[in-house]
Scaffold this active site. Structure first.
Site, mmCIF file in Angstrom:
data_model
loop_
_atom_site.group_PDB
_atom_site.id
_atom_site.type_symbol
_atom_site.label_atom_id
_atom_site.label_comp_id
_atom_site.label_asym_id
_atom_site.label_seq_id
_atom_site.Cartn_x
_atom_site.Cartn_y
_atom_site.Cartn_z
ATOM 1 N N GLU A 277 42.484 41.557 31.416
ATOM 2 C CA GLU A 277 41.512 42.471 32.039
ATOM 3 C C GLU A 277 42.095 43.859 31.880
ATOM 4 O O GLU A 277 42.958 44.275 32.636
ATOM 5 C CB GLU A 277 41.343 42.074 33.509
ATOM 6 C CG GLU A 277 40.009 42.497 34.082
ATOM 7 C CD GLU A 277 40.151 43.670 34.997
ATOM 8 O OE1 GLU A 277 39.890 44.793 34.517
ATOM 9 O OE2 GLU A 277 40.516 43.476 36.163
ATOM 10 N N CYS A 311 39.447 50.319 37.144
ATOM 11 C CA CYS A 311 39.105 49.990 35.752
ATOM 12 C C CYS A 311 37.598 50.091 35.567
ATOM 13 O O CYS A 311 37.117 50.246 34.454
ATOM 14 C CB CYS A 311 39.629 48.625 35.378
ATOM 15 S SG CYS A 311 39.046 47.334 36.442
HETATM 16 C C1 UN1 Z 1 40.082 46.950 38.889
HETATM 17 O O1 UN1 Z 1 39.912 48.164 38.940
HETATM 18 O O2 UN1 Z 1 41.037 46.452 38.237
HETATM 19 O O3 UN1 Z 1 34.407 46.169 40.640
HETATM 20 C C2 UN1 Z 1 39.254 45.968 39.642
HETATM 21 C C3 UN1 Z 1 35.291 46.821 41.223
HETATM 22 C C4 UN1 Z 1 36.289 46.065 42.055
HETATM 23 C C5 UN1 Z 1 37.395 45.538 41.213
HETATM 24 C C6 UN1 Z 1 38.062 46.547 40.331
HETATM 25 N N1 UN1 Z 1 35.602 44.982 42.709
HETATM 26 O O4 UN1 Z 1 35.359 48.037 41.164
#
Ligand code: UN1
Length: 520
Positions: A277, A311
């Site tokens: 990821e 992310c």
């Molecule tokens: C991340 O930034 O690695 O959808 C995860 C989202 C959160 C998870 C982010 N539920 O922004």
């Protein structure tokens, strides 16, 4: 944008100590200890981006615990057969207990997330809630690890697929979701019958020790061996230990594309599995029919929330040329009203960047954007000084999707582009190396359906009338292309944590061969 005063260092170390003590996990974290700076406890510094200062240190009973990653992997490997043989619904009891402990200690753990990762309180509590949610999901899953029965072509034969525990799962997590991403992986891995070795970000060791303690308490409370969960604290070498060790069946790694480029091939070279990821470069399309009030709220949360350090953060805004002149002044005004500062303070919406490097990355990207013809409409400045790095979130109008726009800069920079027709907007959405999240704001059902269809967004997440971040745990989470292709969290992501076995059982007295083959 307004700045708030930063608190004193000692107040933050006291808060860290009190929050950690409230978790009541001291007896479950051996060999680790957490204490004040200078108490001679050990060598792992605990820092806060709120002031940039040390707020404590982590040490171990014996030096070996700090460096012997192999011993942690060995322990998880040793416990695996016994954990595998616990019936899956009983494995679910451990995760249910973890969920209860998380509910009980939500505030204290949330505060540690704020202290170590710099998230505002509401988002830190949201992150702990995400852990609780995934625990609930995993408990249900523990009774639903369904296989298939398949009609056999041979009389008196039964054909079926079963899902079996995989082994040791290595979890490598990033600073920005220091606890939720661990919980996604660990809650699922545990109900799937796997043991876990966790290498958290070296920037967030205290929240990691806290979660490790809560899970080990849950294991002990339900009568299971706490050794089923191992924590390894360290830098790159700790991650490499997981990547290269053949006893680690699956490496689930969250972080940059650069990191994934190393992890993927190295794990594959030993025929291990990886679940990646990685980076995102997420876009929102604002169509002519969009509800601009809704779009504005969605855009500001997705782009400036978590100080641009998700992310899933919105990094590219692709606006139809007929609404761009109306939307941008409103966006600039909303950004001007964002309060930047101490994330523990009520009313603050944007906390600090994680460290100096993140700030320098943002400054360099803004410089490059301007060299490529971009115009900064608002923000992009450092707020305050010293060892902490607060910035005002930036909006930059770009003439085209130039070089800098294709990169993921882990900071609050929103690049704005204009488009003339939907094909062009979708092409822009897809024309970056990353493929995590995307969204369209539109009230036109044809456009909405087109965007989420196979001919639309090429991302793992395609939303309509909500932003790119803040996914629920119930769906599969992950993305395509340089985002790495992995899927975590809900839906059938659990299959990545198990191995599939196909069994053909002959309950007849004949031995017919498949494909009608006759042999002798
Ligand atoms: C991340 O930034 O690695 O959808 C995860 C989202 C959160 C998870 C982010 N539920 O922004």
């Amino acid at each position: 944008m307004t700045a708030t005063a930063t608190p004193s260092h000692s107040a933050l170390s006291e808060l860290a100590e009190a929050s950690f003590a409230a978790l009541d996990v001291r007896e479950h974290i051996q060999p680790w200890h957490f204490g004040p700076v200078g108490a001679g406890l050990g060598s792992i510094p605990v820092r806060t981006p709120i002031t940039g200062e040390l707020i404590g240190s982590l040490g171990a009973d014996h030096f070996g615990a700090l460096v012997d990653y192999g011993a942690a992997i060995e322990a998880a490997h040793r416990v695996f057969p016994q954990w595998r043989d616990v019936p899956a619904p009983a494995r679910g009891h451990v995760v249910r207990r973890l969920g209860e402990l998380l509910k009980e200690h939500k505030d204290a753990l949330g505060r540690l997330v704020t202290l170590e990762a710099g998230k505002i309180a509401a988002e830190a509590l949201g992150e702990v809630q995400e852990m609780i949610d995934v625990c609930e999901f995993a408990v249900g899953l523990s009774r639903q690890l369904y296989g298939k029965t398949i009609a056999s072509e041979r009389p008196g034969h039964a054909l079926r697929e079963s899902w079996h525990p995989l082994g040791v799962v290595g979890v490598i997590s990033a600073f920005n979701f220091p606890v939720a991403v661990w919980a996604w992986n660990t809650a699922l891995a545990l109900v799937c019958g796997d043991t876990v070795v966790w290498k958290p970000s070296e920037l967030t060791p205290l929240t990691a020790v806290a979660c490790h303690g809560l899970l080990r308490k849950a294991l002990a409370d339900t009568g299971h061996d706490p050794e089923a969960h191992q924590l390894i604290l360290g830098k790159r070498e700790a991650g490499e230990a997981l990547v290269d060790d053949p006893r680690v069946a699956l490496v689930s790694a969250t972080g940059s594309t650069r990191m994934g480029r190393e992890v993927g091939p190295r794990v594959a070279a030993r025929f291990g599995r990886s679940l990646l990821e990685l980076g995102g470069n997420n876009a929102v399309i604002v169509a002519p029919s969009a509800d601009l009030d809704l779009a504005l709220r969605g855009i500001v949360f997705a782009a400036a929330g978590t100080a641009g350090q998700r992310c899933t953060t919105l990094r590219r805004l692709i606006v139809h040329e007929s609404v761009v002149d109306e939307l941008l002044p409103r966006l600039v005004a909303a950004y001007q009203g964002l309060r930047v500062g101490n994330p523990l303070e009520e009313g603050v919406l944007v906390g600090p960047l994680i460290h100096q490097g993140a700030y320098e990355g943002m400054a360099a990207a803004l410089e490059q954007a301007q060299a490529e013809g971009g115009k900064v409409l608002v923000g992009g400045e450092r707020v305050g000084e010293g060892d902490s790095y607060y910035v005002s979130p930036a909006v930059v109008r770009m003439p085209a999707q130039t070089g800098v726009v294709a990169n993921e800069t882990f900071a609050p920079i929103l690049y704005v582009l204009a488009y003339a027709d939907l094909d062009e907007a979708i092409a822009l959405n897809n024309a970056v190396p990353q493929g995590l999240s995307s969204a369209i704001f539109t009230n036109d059902v044809r456009e909405a359906e087109r965007f989420v269809s196979a001919a639309g967004s090429d991302c793992g997440i395609a939303n309509v009338n909500i932003g790119t971040s803040g996914a629920e745990i119930g769906g599969a989470f992950g993305g395509e292309k340089e985002t790495g292709g992995g899927r975590e969290s809900g839906s059938d992501s659990w299959k990545a944590y198990m191995r599939r076995s196909t069994a053909t059982v002959n309950y007849s007295t004949e031995l017919p061969l498949a494909q009608g083959v006759s042999f002798g």
